[in-house]
Write a protein that holds these residues in place. Sequence first.
Motif: not given
Length: 167
Positions: A43, A45, A60-61, A72
Motif C-alpha cells: 500500500g 503510494n 497503493g491506491d 495495486g
Amino acid sequence: MTDSTPRWTLPLLAAGQAQKEMTHNEALTLLDLVVQPCIESVGLNAPPADPQAGQAWIVGDTPQADWRDHAGHLAGWTEGGWRFLAPRPGLSAWSRADQCRCEWDGTAWRTGRVVGREFLIEGKKVIGAQRPAIAFPVGGQVTDNEARNALESVIEVLRGHGLIASG
C-alpha cells in the motif's frame, strides 16, 4: 504470434530479432520479481527514496511519481529502474512489514487472511467449516447456574471465533 506471454506479459523472443539477450534478460528480471515474491510493504503510494536492487513493494491506491498509473501492481527496483507487474488472482507475497502473506483476490490485496476448507495438524482435522448455531441452555428440572453460565461462555467464544453460527 504475440510478443508477450498471456499471464505475466513476459517478453518473448521473435525470430530474427537482434539483441535477443535484452528481451531474455527483461523476462528474467520480471520472473525474479514474481516468483516467490517478498515485498517490503503493502500500500505504499510514493516510491522509496533509496531502494536497493531486488526490493519490491505493492503499490497503493493513489500512486505518485514513478509509480503513477500502477495502483495495486507489484513494483520492483532493478539495476535498470522500476519494473511493474499487474497482479493476477492468487498471486501472494510475503510482506516483511506485516510478517504475513498478502494475496491478490482479483479486486484487492488481502493481508493476513487465510482461506481454506479445513485446518490440519499432524494430519488431524482441528478446524473445519462453520457449524449451525447452538442454542443457549434453557429449562430443565434442575438448574445449575454455574454450569449454564460456563456453557454460555463457551458458546459465545465459539461464535466469536466463527466456528459456530450466531443463534
